[in-house]
Structures are given as structure tokens and as C-alpha cells.
Design a protein around this motif. Structure first.
Motif: not given
Length: 255
Positions: A95-104, A128-134, A248-255
Motif C-alpha cells: 500500500t502507498r499512502i499520501g497524507i495532507n492536512t489543511g482547510e477543506m 491524492a497527489r502525494l500518494e502517487g508521488v511515492n 532545488g524545486v522539482f516539477n513532478l510531471t506524473s501523478k
């Protein structure tokens, strides 16, 4: 959450066996989320979407989300032992998991005839994006800087890149959620320390210096995904440096 290579697993099983497998997996994972007072939004195939802090407010919602993710990975190891012994799955469920917190926004959405109690907002999209970035770092649990600052520091974490993920322009610092403090071996602690030293040199564009620390990290934990990823980058940048003015910032091109 999402299971690595679940489409391949689906092809190898007939539909009834697939449903049995999926229900066993989802039951194990869902019970952990519910025990931490999480709310399960929905299931999308093998994926679980869940949130913490609604309908009842939970001051420690980020810590509960992190704890759930760590417990889920532990439970996954035990579940896979049983599933592989029973030959219920051709490969382990990872399992891959992405976690974020914020206003929603949380509430009933849909039509007058059909509504779902669900969540919406940019903070949801980032999780959702963080899950895929794994996939790009060889990690299983990724959290945002907001999670790190609001409860994530109490866990063993690893600082990774600042990135722009697909569809979200504001750079975010990524952290790997590793484990709870008492569950990390001395080799793992030394590996993470070596990785952090290498990453500092990497961000200072000292490719050779960073390379030595990433190599050391891999002697301690040979299959470590982030160390492998950063070592490869060092080798590539020694041959061809990044563009002048690279921040130093990477632009991720895939989900």
C-alpha cells in the motif's frame, strides 16, 4: 491509499476470488482507520479515501492519520504472510499512502436524490497527489510539510525534496513518514541521518559529497528507495548539471 500493481493482481484472479481478497484487505485497513476515529469517505477499487476531524472535531487529527498509516503498513506485513501462504494473491499487497492536512469542505454533496458525505478542496487534492508521488521516491508513506508541522514531528520522518506536484503550483516540502520512534533499528536511524547529510549537500549542489552519504545509507539499508533515487540524481548531475538558477524545486510531471 492505493495498492501497488493491483491491476496485475486482478488479471491473475477470477472475479469472485478477487472480491474475497479485496474485502479481506479493505477490512484489515478500514478497521485500523476506524479505530483511530477516522471517517471512511469511499472506496475506489482497492483505494481508500478517509479523513480525520469530521463529523466530530479531533484536535490531534494529523497524528491520528499518521498513526493509522503506520499501523496499516504493519498490519499489511502480517496479512501478506497469511495471503501468500494461502495462495490467495499472486504477489503481496503493498500500500502507498499520501497524507495532507489543511482547510477543506466537508459535507453532503451530490443531488437531492443521491448524496455523499465527502470532502473537497485543494488540500484533498494534494493528499491524492502525494500518494502517487511515492512511486518516484521508492517510498510507501508520504506526508506534506503541513502534516509534519502539525503532529508529524512526533514520528520518525525523513525530509525529502521541495516539489511542485501535478496541478498544484505552490512548492511543498515532502517528508517520508517512517515509523514510530521505538520501532526503528539503530541501522535505520544511522541510515536516515546519513541520508539527511547527503540531502543537505545535494541541495548545496555538492554532488560528490552527497553521493558518499547516499552510498553509506545504502550500505546500511540496501533497498532504500530515496537513497537510490538521490544517488542516481547525483550521478546524473555530475555528468550534466541542472540549469543555471535552479532553485532545488522539482516539477513532478506524473501523478
Amino acid at each position: 491509499t492505493d495498492v501497488k500493481g493491483f491491476s496485475t493482481i486482478s488479471e491473475a484472479l477470477d472475479p469472485s476470488d478477487l472480491v474475497k481478497l479485496l474485502n479481506r484487505y479493505l477490512t484489515t485497513m478500514s478497521d485500523i482507520i476506524l479505530a483511530q476515529k477516522g471517517t471512511i469517505d469511499k472506496y475506489e477499487g482497492d483505494a481508500i479515501i478517509a479523513f480525520f476531524g469530521a463529523p466530530l472535531e479531533l484536535p490531534d487529527h494529523t497524528a491520528r492519520a499518521c498513526q493509522s498509516a503506520i499501523f496499516m503498513k504493519r498490519a499489511e506485513r502480517e496479512l501478506n504472510k497469511v495471503l501468500m501462504e494461502e495462495q490467495a494473491t499472486p504477489t503481496p499487497l503493498m500500500t502507498r499512502i499520501g497524507i495532507n492536512t489543511g482547510e477543506m469542505v466537508v459535507g453532503n454533496m451530490g443531488t437531492a436524490q443521491k448524496m455523499d458525505y465527502t470532502i473537497m478542496g485543494n488540500a484533498v487534492n494534494l493528499a491524492a497527489r502525494l500518494e502517487g508521488v511515492n512511486k518516484q521516491y521508492g517510498t510507501w508513506l508520504l506526508i506534506s510539510e503541513a502534516v509534519y508541522d502539525n503532529g508529524g514531528k512526533d514520528f520518525v520522518t525523513r525530509r525529502l525534496d521541495r516539489v511542485r506536484v501535478v496541478g498544484i503550483h505552490q512548492p511543498v516540502r515532502l517528508y517520508e513518514l517512517y515509523e514510530t520512534p521505538g520501532q526503528v533499528s539503530s541501522e535505520e536511524k544511522e541510515m536516515i541521518d546519513s541520508f539527511h547529510k547527503g540531502q543537505e549537500l545535494f541541495e548545496a549542489k555538492d554532488w560528490s559529497g552527497a553521493e558518499r552519504f547516499f552510498e553509506k545509507a545504502l550500505t546500511l539499508v540496501p533497498d532504500d528507495g530515496p537513497s537510490t533515487t538521490f544517488l542516481k540524481r547525483c550521478q546524473e548531475y555530475k555528468l550534466k548539471a541542472p540549469p543555471e538558477g535552479w532553485d532545488g524545486v522539482f516539477n513532478l510531471t506524473s501523478k
